[in-house]
Scaffold this motif. Structure first.
Motif, mmCIF file in Angstrom:
data_model
loop_
_atom_site.group_PDB
_atom_site.id
_atom_site.type_symbol
_atom_site.label_atom_id
_atom_site.label_comp_id
_atom_site.label_asym_id
_atom_site.label_seq_id
_atom_site.Cartn_x
_atom_site.Cartn_y
_atom_site.Cartn_z
ATOM 1 N N THR A 127 0.842 -1.185 0.000
ATOM 2 C CA THR A 127 0.000 0.000 0.000
ATOM 3 C C THR A 127 0.879 1.237 0.000
ATOM 4 O O THR A 127 1.806 1.345 0.804
ATOM 5 C CB THR A 127 -0.902 0.026 1.247
ATOM 6 N N ILE A 128 0.623 2.144 -0.922
ATOM 7 C CA ILE A 128 1.348 3.410 -0.947
ATOM 8 C C ILE A 128 0.341 4.533 -0.775
ATOM 9 O O ILE A 128 -0.821 4.427 -1.169
ATOM 10 C CB ILE A 128 2.147 3.591 -2.247
ATOM 11 N N ALA A 129 0.798 5.620 -0.168
ATOM 12 C CA ALA A 129 -0.105 6.719 0.142
ATOM 13 C C ALA A 129 0.539 8.047 -0.239
ATOM 14 O O ALA A 129 1.755 8.193 -0.219
ATOM 15 C CB ALA A 129 -0.443 6.707 1.635
ATOM 16 N N ALA A 137 1.131 -2.385 -12.592
ATOM 17 C CA ALA A 137 1.275 -3.002 -11.277
ATOM 18 C C ALA A 137 0.289 -2.440 -10.256
ATOM 19 O O ALA A 137 0.207 -2.938 -9.134
ATOM 20 C CB ALA A 137 2.695 -2.814 -10.761
ATOM 21 N N VAL A 138 -0.461 -1.397 -10.622
ATOM 22 C CA VAL A 138 -1.401 -0.760 -9.686
ATOM 23 C C VAL A 138 -2.717 -1.528 -9.689
ATOM 24 O O VAL A 138 -3.396 -1.621 -10.712
ATOM 25 C CB VAL A 138 -1.643 0.717 -10.060
ATOM 26 N N ILE A 143 -0.469 -1.756 -4.835
ATOM 27 C CA ILE A 143 0.331 -2.115 -5.999
ATOM 28 C C ILE A 143 0.948 -3.501 -5.823
ATOM 29 O O ILE A 143 1.121 -3.984 -4.704
ATOM 30 C CB ILE A 143 1.462 -1.091 -6.246
ATOM 31 N N ASN A 144 1.247 -4.118 -6.951
ATOM 32 C CA ASN A 144 2.059 -5.330 -6.932
ATOM 33 C C ASN A 144 3.511 -4.880 -6.856
ATOM 34 O O ASN A 144 4.083 -4.414 -7.854
ATOM 35 C CB ASN A 144 1.833 -6.154 -8.208
ATOM 36 N N GLY A 168 15.946 -5.241 1.531
ATOM 37 C CA GLY A 168 15.319 -5.641 0.284
ATOM 38 C C GLY A 168 14.315 -4.607 -0.192
ATOM 39 O O GLY A 168 14.213 -3.501 0.357
ATOM 40 N N LEU A 169 13.548 -4.970 -1.205
ATOM 41 C CA LEU A 169 12.558 -4.055 -1.770
ATOM 42 C C LEU A 169 11.302 -4.049 -0.896
ATOM 43 O O LEU A 169 10.493 -4.959 -0.958
ATOM 44 C CB LEU A 169 12.198 -4.480 -3.194
ATOM 45 N N GLY A 170 11.153 -3.017 -0.098
ATOM 46 C CA GLY A 170 9.977 -2.855 0.745
ATOM 47 C C GLY A 170 9.244 -1.580 0.391
ATOM 48 O O GLY A 170 9.646 -0.843 -0.517
ATOM 49 N N PRO A 171 8.152 -1.277 1.096
ATOM 50 C CA PRO A 171 7.360 -0.080 0.786
ATOM 51 C C PRO A 171 8.160 1.216 0.843
ATOM 52 O O PRO A 171 8.003 2.088 -0.011
ATOM 53 C CB PRO A 171 6.267 -0.103 1.864
#
Length: 250
Positions: free
Chosen positions: A6-8, A23-24, A76-77, A136-139
């Motif tokens: 989740t992005i805001a 990816a959304v 998003i994925n 790693g790849l996080g939010p």
């Protein structure tokens, strides 16, 4: 393998739509907001074929889990890291000299995100990091990267020294590491041709095996009282010196 994140916030969601709309999964927008910025975002979502859900502010607060959402949240994925096999396929498939960034032990997600952003701007083919003792790849990484986490391949390897040897022996890549005690200035080093710039982590720099794998070591000339720079700042400087040299020779 990707996971849902989740992005805001207006900027984060706009970047996701602009650089990786596929990816959304969907947008959640505060139904009372009718200002220009929200309308532009809704138009971008419609053009991208992304579903928009109009919800209450209370629902957005819940979805954002405390983040400053500014009236919009997206799911998003999230991009996933690639492995050694993918790195080899990527390098073998290039029709130009490899240009890589290696991050040995970067643990701050803000630093990784900023490095990915600089790598994207510089045209780096991949960013490589070890799986152990590295973020790693996080939010947070994806948010700071502003779309670069989707555009730049991020490779996490189980044995960094082994991967570096493969790059040297099989792909002819020259490994240039950065170290404060190096005798050669970054600006005196030839950064053209197949290249991997190797940066150490925030606290201890490069590990011993990583340092020993490097073909050369360079330093950033420091004129002031500060002894070192943040790894993401140093990476940006090194990458764009390489870009300058490679552009001048083409």
């Amino acid at each position: 393998m990707s996971a849902t994140q989740t992005i805001a916030g207006l900027n984060s969601v706009r970047t996701a739509l602009a650089h990786g709309a596929a990816a959304v999964q969907g947008l959640w927008v505060e139904k009372r907001r009718q200002d220009r910025r929200i309308k532009e975002l809704l138009q971008l979502a419609r053009e991208s074929g992304v579903t928009v859900n109009l919800v209450s502010r209370e629902e957005l607060d819940r979805l954002a889990d405390g983040a400053n959402h500014q009236g919009v949240v997206a799911k998003i994925n999230a991009p996933g890291a690639r492995d050694e096999a993918a790195l080899k396929d990527l390098v073998r498939g290039l029709d130009e000299a490899p240009f890589l960034l290696v991050l040995d032990g970067v643990q701050d997600p803000h630093n990784l995100g900023a490095c990915l952003r600089s790598a994207d701007a510089a045209g780096v083919h991949a960013v490589i990091a070890p799986k152990d003792r590295s973020v790693g790849l996080g939010p947070t990484v994806c948010k700071v990267a502003c779309g670069a986490a989707e555009s730049v391949p991020f490779v996490q390897v189980t044995n960094l020294a082994r991967s570096l040897r493969w790059l040297q022996d099989e792909a002819g890549v020259w490994l240039t590491g950065t170290a404060g005690e190096a005798e050669t200035s970054l600006y005196d080093q030839d950064l053209r041709g197949p290249l991997a710039l190797v940066m150490g982590g925030e606290e201890k720099g490069m590990r011993r095996l990583t340092r020993e794998a490097c073909d050369s070591l360079v330093k950033l000339p420091m004129a002031g009282a500060v002894e070192s720079l943040n790894v993401s700042v140093a990476a940006g400087i090194c990458l764009f010196e390489a870009v300058r040299q490679r552009s001048a020779s083409s």
